[in-house]
Write a protein that holds these residues in place. Structure first.
Motif, short mmCIF file in Angstrom:
data_model
loop_
_atom_site.label_atom_id
_atom_site.label_comp_id
_atom_site.label_asym_id
_atom_site.label_seq_id
_atom_site.Cartn_x
_atom_site.Cartn_y
_atom_site.Cartn_z
N HIS A 7 -12.10 -9.88 5.48
CA HIS A 7 -11.70 -9.92 6.89
C HIS A 7 -12.65 -9.16 7.79
O HIS A 7 -12.64 -9.35 9.01
CB HIS A 7 -10.28 -9.38 7.04
N GLU A 50 -4.71 -2.79 13.01
CA GLU A 50 -3.28 -3.12 13.06
C GLU A 50 -2.88 -4.05 11.91
O GLU A 50 -1.78 -3.94 11.37
CB GLU A 50 -2.93 -3.75 14.42
N ARG A 51 -3.79 -4.94 11.54
CA ARG A 51 -3.48 -5.83 10.40
C ARG A 51 -3.33 -5.02 9.12
O ARG A 51 -2.37 -5.19 8.37
CB ARG A 51 -4.59 -6.89 10.27
N SER A 108 -9.33 -6.23 2.45
CA SER A 108 -9.90 -6.35 3.80
C SER A 108 -11.35 -6.82 3.76
O SER A 108 -11.92 -7.17 4.80
CB SER A 108 -9.79 -5.02 4.54
N ASP A 139 -4.23 -9.53 17.05
CA ASP A 139 -3.46 -9.52 15.80
C ASP A 139 -2.78 -8.16 15.71
O ASP A 139 -3.41 -7.17 15.38
CB ASP A 139 -4.41 -9.73 14.62
N ARG A 140 -1.49 -8.13 16.05
CA ARG A 140 -0.79 -6.85 16.03
C ARG A 140 -0.27 -6.49 14.65
O ARG A 140 0.39 -5.47 14.46
CB ARG A 140 0.38 -6.87 17.04
N GLY A 141 -0.56 -7.32 13.66
CA GLY A 141 -0.17 -7.00 12.30
C GLY A 141 1.32 -7.21 12.05
O GLY A 141 2.01 -7.84 12.84
N LYS A 142 1.78 -6.64 10.95
CA LYS A 142 3.16 -6.90 10.52
C LYS A 142 4.12 -5.87 11.12
O LYS A 142 4.44 -4.86 10.50
CB LYS A 142 3.21 -6.91 8.99
N ASP A 187 -7.96 -5.28 15.81
CA ASP A 187 -7.23 -6.27 15.01
C ASP A 187 -7.10 -5.81 13.56
O ASP A 187 -6.02 -5.88 12.96
CB ASP A 187 -7.96 -7.63 15.04
N LEU A 188 -8.21 -5.34 13.00
CA LEU A 188 -8.20 -4.92 11.59
C LEU A 188 -7.32 -3.69 11.37
O LEU A 188 -6.59 -3.60 10.39
CB LEU A 188 -9.63 -4.63 11.11
#
Lengths: 351, 603
Positions: free
Chosen positions: B482, B371-372, B479, B404-407, B368-369
């Motif tokens: 997060h 990709e975020r 980050s 969370d695939r990010g932006k 998640d991190l």
């Protein structure tokens, strides 16, 4: 690499491909290589091949390493994703990218320094894995960006610009490719677009790893007398062996074959590569014959070009890994998540 | 002098590696676990396939502590090469069990321990025909001896044998027979049970025994990773083995036999890194497991992923360095390497799991991190966590989890925008949007490790370069809130002293803290779980006068990272460093902090 925007010039009555796109739609940024560089001709040939095959630019992926040749991915297919990676490591990035999405067309552009010295390991292992990509090795026997050191493809006795001869034996990418089981092996010359464009088309359509070693002289550091990678030397010792034409699946392929012409090689997508023997030709479907012909040419100091070997029967990386047709990056998470109940079940073994 | 003890002692087994002892020792530990008694298992093994000494330590801990104690109450000495050392290590009042087919009178040199000889080789040679069985069954025979001496539940033991050899039924009888040989011999010749014994409890309900690498591999499956590339290296290999095993079980289409994943054994760590970057760049969740030497080799690619902003998940199962070091011994020696891996100004996100449960959770968080924040993320495990079976809470999963695939811009989003610029901070959160190849012509851009500006174009312009790398620094800093938050344990008593630690130190630190408090030295405790450090870490240190930083390396890497990345004063921090390569024990932490505290008082 420096790049400049190239103006898009629209001409009347210019040819369009099946997608209605013109050749200009397959161009990229302005080249910043030296005037007369062989690489610029190869770039134009690659753009031409993509145009002729009517591949949507955004469905193609260009990958490269570091060096003059690796810069060229910016100079064609501006609407394609490009990935200019680290020195000698393009094959691994291409392998991962291809694994994630098998539905795109992958072209790697590299040079003799990038592929045969720092990147030799990745180069041969990508061939062993039969990654579905075309790998264009722009071979000039010299390091251009660092100004004139010999590369690993320089022939024994070839002279550097300042006169010193190379004394170490060369690594020939074509012989190497044959020895590690590459399934599409060809050699071209930047000065012969008639031969090169169809080779690129065939290589792009081949399922598996395609290598085209393109002799592409360096006008600044290796085009002098005594160099065996100069334009003059290449023209003099250049031998076309087998010509390959790609015929797309939509065209009627029941054409007549001239005498000396060989049976067509059927491709996985229904297309066909039509092989034509030229002087001292051989059957490129026969790896042993190809190896023999290559060795003989090397002994005679001739540069053997054309399609040297093709094997459509060997499974590519996706098939070897038993991957499904659908690209990995399109599998929805719901199909990948085993869920809480499954996790509880799996843990019965941990008690 | 060791006193009699129920459910609180250590049994250590000294073996020769390659003789099949590992499965017998695992069986023994699991039997105690199944009797409801908490256990801690540590395998100390050589970088070798056959013939060198190896030890397995089982701590029976009714109190449920999770680290080593530093004691040995029962030594099963099965390796003549290490007899001297094994005898010396035994705590006073302890027992030494050995194969007296070849008697060793010198064992009687220690008057404060009891030596129990069992003719294991003779019994097995008489009972079994096949040469290999005679060697393997000696292990099961000593398991039988220990079962009698510790009063283990034979039904539990038999059940485990049946589970273990479920697919090789022939071996069940053979193993049962060997256990009985040892059990009967002990019952006839010794007074069973010993003063150290196991009594059933109810403290392992809801718990499982699992190693960190398997848990992390399983975590990658749950994270939705579809691509893994690796180069085999101890001690990370079993992580990819775990991922492969669960993929084969869960991700193969029953009808077609086709895989919904791809695992590539690369030619080296450089290629493994490149493949993962290529797959991540192209929109598949991907990862690589490795160890310190692999991180060294991957460094150029780590910088590329950082600068070109490509998600890149790495598991570093730390082992003793530098260089080849001691590949099968544990350390936390790659903290600084990973924090700033690669040339140029680079800084990365690090996660510090403390046990296999956190390996599972953090494997998901890492994806998640990555990709975020579109950047490399390191999960810093170690051999102790990765390769030992730990008793942890049963792994749990939230079925509402969505990755969370990010932006990442979709084709529809790209269709609507006028022009896409890869490195433009559109939302003001320092994270640009990215696109995947093949989605839309407007999404095409040129990824490069050379100088680039916010528009995604090549640059050698100083201001453009600075603007981009300044944003990268801000992105990384953001980050901090997060990454997994630190875990704080506060003493009930008032104190201005604290312990700060990370990862596999946790078990030993928690126990040392309890025992220090019982001795009149109350301490608060913070365990950091992520880097960059969030403000809570700095505040915690500021709120104490003295903070003992416990870590497993020579150079105080965590302490130095705290000094570099927070505004805390050097004099507040005091290092407790353990770097012999053995898993940390509570006694070491206890002694070091007590010593330091007494020095502080007298100063």
């Amino acid at each position: 690499m420096t790049s400049f925007v190239k103006p898009r010039i629209r001409r009347k009555n210019q040819p369009v491909n099946e997608l209605g796109l013109t050749r200009a739609d397959y161009e990229g940024a302005m080249s910043t290589l030296c005037a007369g560089c062989g690489h610029d001709s190869v770039t134009a040939s690659m753009a031409r091949a993509f145009f002729r095959l009517s591949i949507e630019p955004h469905r193609a992926v260009k990958v490269s390493g570091i060096g003059c040749s690796s810069k060229t991915t910016a100079y064609f297919l501006r609407e394609s994703h490009g990935n200019n990676t680290v020195h000698g490591r393009m094959p691994s990035v291409a392998t991962g990218a291809a694994a994630a999405n098998s539905s795109l067309t992958y072209i790697g552009v590299s040079g003799d320094g990038d592929s045969l010295s720092i990147g030799l390991g990745q180069f041969v292992h990508a061939m062993r894995r039969n990654v579905n990509m075309l790998y264009v090795l722009e071979n000039n026997g010299v390091y251009g960006l660092t100004k004139g050191q010999f590369s690993a493809s320089a022939d024994i006795g070839s002279l550097a610009k300042k006169g010193a001869p190379n004394e170490q034996p060369p690594i020939d990418p074509v012989s190497l490719a044959l020895s590690v089981g590459a399934t599409f092996v060809a050699r071209g010359f930047s000065g012969d677009r008639e031969q090169l464009v169809p080779l690129i088309e065939a290589g792009l359509k081949h399922k598996g790893f395609g290598l085209i070693d393109v002799i592409s002289p360096c006008v600044s550091f290796n085009d002098h007398k005594g160099s065996t990678k100069s334009y003059a030397h290449t023209y003099k010792y250049y031998h076309k062996s087998v010509h390959a034409d790609f015929v797309p699946p939509s065209k009627d392929i029941k054409v007549k074959y001239d005498e000396g012409e060989m049976m067509p090689v059927e491709l996985h997508d229904g297309g066909v590569i039509r092989l034509r023997k030229l002087e001292r030709g051989f059957d490129p479907r026969d790896r042993a014959a190809a190896t023999m012909a290559l060795a003989k040419a090397q002994q005679n100091k001739e540069i053997l070009t054309g399609l040297i070997h093709i094997d459509e029967s060997h499974p590519d990386m996706h098939e070897l890994n038993r991957m499904e047709e659908r690209p990995l990056n399109e599998i929805p998470y719901a199909e990948l998540n085993p869920g809480a109940a499954k996790l509880a079940e799996l843990q019965k073994n941990f008690r | 002098m060791s006193a009699a003890s129920t459910n609180d002692f250590v049994i250590k087994l000294a073996n020769v590696n390659g003789t099949g002892s590992a499965s017998a020792n695992g069986l023994l530990m699991k039997a105690i676990f199944r009797m409801g008694v908490p256990v801690v298992g540590k395998n100390v093994f050589p970088s070798n396939i056959q013939g060198l000494p190896t030890w397995y330590e089982i701590r029976v801990t009714g109190d449920g502590y999770r680290g080593r104690s530093g004691d040995v109450h029962i030594m099963v000495a099965m390796n003549a090469e290490t007899y001297e050392q094994d005898l010396a290590e035994l705590s006073p009042g302890g027992f030494l069990i050995y194969d007296n087919t070849w008697p060793r009178p010198h064992f009687l040199s220690r008057k404060d321990v009891t030596v129990l000889g069992v003719p294991l080789a003779r019994m097995c040679n008489e009972a079994f025909k096949v040469a290999r069985s005679r060697i393997l069954m000696k292990n099961m025979a000593y398991v039988g001896v220990i079962a009698a001496l510790l009063d283990l539940d034979l039904h539990v033991l038999h059940g485990l044998v049946r589970d273990m050899f479920a697919s090789k039924a022939k071996l069940i009888d053979l193993n049962m027979q060997a256990i009985a040989l040892g059990f009967d011999y002990a019952k006839e010749n010794f007074s069973c049970p010993l003063c150290f014994r196991v009594e059933p409890m109810d403290k392992t309900k809801g718990k499982v025994m699992i190693d960190g690498n398997t848990a992390a591999g399983l975590g990658c499956v749950y994270a939705g990773a579809t691509f893994g590339a690796w180069y085999p290296i101890t001690p990370s290999t079993s992580l990819m083995d775990g991922f492969a095993k669960y993929c084969a079980q869960l991700r193969v289409d029953e009808d077609t036999g086709k895989h919904k994943y791809c695992i590539i054994q690369a030619e080296d760590e450089l290629a493994a890194a490149g493949m993962v970057i290529g797959a991540s760049w192209n929109g598949a969740r991907a990862f690589t497991p490795t160890s310190g030497p692999g991180i060294s080799l991957m460094s150029e690619f780590i910088g590329f992923a950082y600068y070109a902003e490509i998600p890149f998940v790495l598991f570093d199962i730390q082992r003793v360095g530098p260089s080849t070091g001691m590949p099968t011994r544990t350390q936390q020696c790659d903290i600084q390497l990973c924090a700033y891996a690669s040339h140029g100004d680079t800084r990365h996100i690090l996660l510090f799991p403390a046990d296999p449960g956190e390996c599972f959770e953090m494997a998901v968080q890492a994806h998640d991190l990555a990709e975020r924040f579109q950047t490399p993320v390191f999960v810093l495990s170690d051999i102790d966590i990765g390769m030992n079976d730990w008793m942890v809470d049963e792994l749990s999963w939230d079925d509402s989890y969505q990755p969370d695939r990010g932006k990442v811009l979709s084709a529809e989003q790209l269709e609507k925008i006028e022009k896409f610029h890869r490195y433009l901070d559109v939302d003001g959160d320092h994270i640009p949007y990215r696109t995947l190849p093949g989605v839309h012509p407007k999404g095409a851009y040129f990824t490069r490790g050379s100088g680039h500006n916010k528009w995604g174009g090549y640059t050698e312009d100083g201001q453009e370069y600075k603007e981009l790398v300044d944003r990268l620094r801000l992105k990384w800093a953001s980050s901090a809130d997060h990454v997994p938050a630190p875990v704080i344990i506060k003493s009930e008593k008032k104190t201005n002293c604290a312990i700060l630690s990370l990862g596999s130190c946790d078990g030993a630190v928690v126990e040392a803290r309890d025992r220090l408090e019982a001795k009149g030295l109350p301490l608060n405790y913070m365990r950091v779980r992520g880097f960059p450090f969030c403000s809570e870490v700095e505040n915690f240190i500021q709120n104490h006068e003295q903070v003992y930083v416990v870590e497993q390396n020579r150079d105080a890497q965590l302490l130095n990272l705290l000094l570099a990345e927070t505004r805390v004063k050097r004099k507040k921090l005091l290092s407790v460093l353990h770097y012999s390569g053995e898993p940390l024990d509570y006694r070491f932490v206890f002694d070091e902090i007590l010593k330091a505290s007494e020095m502080r008082k007298s100063a």
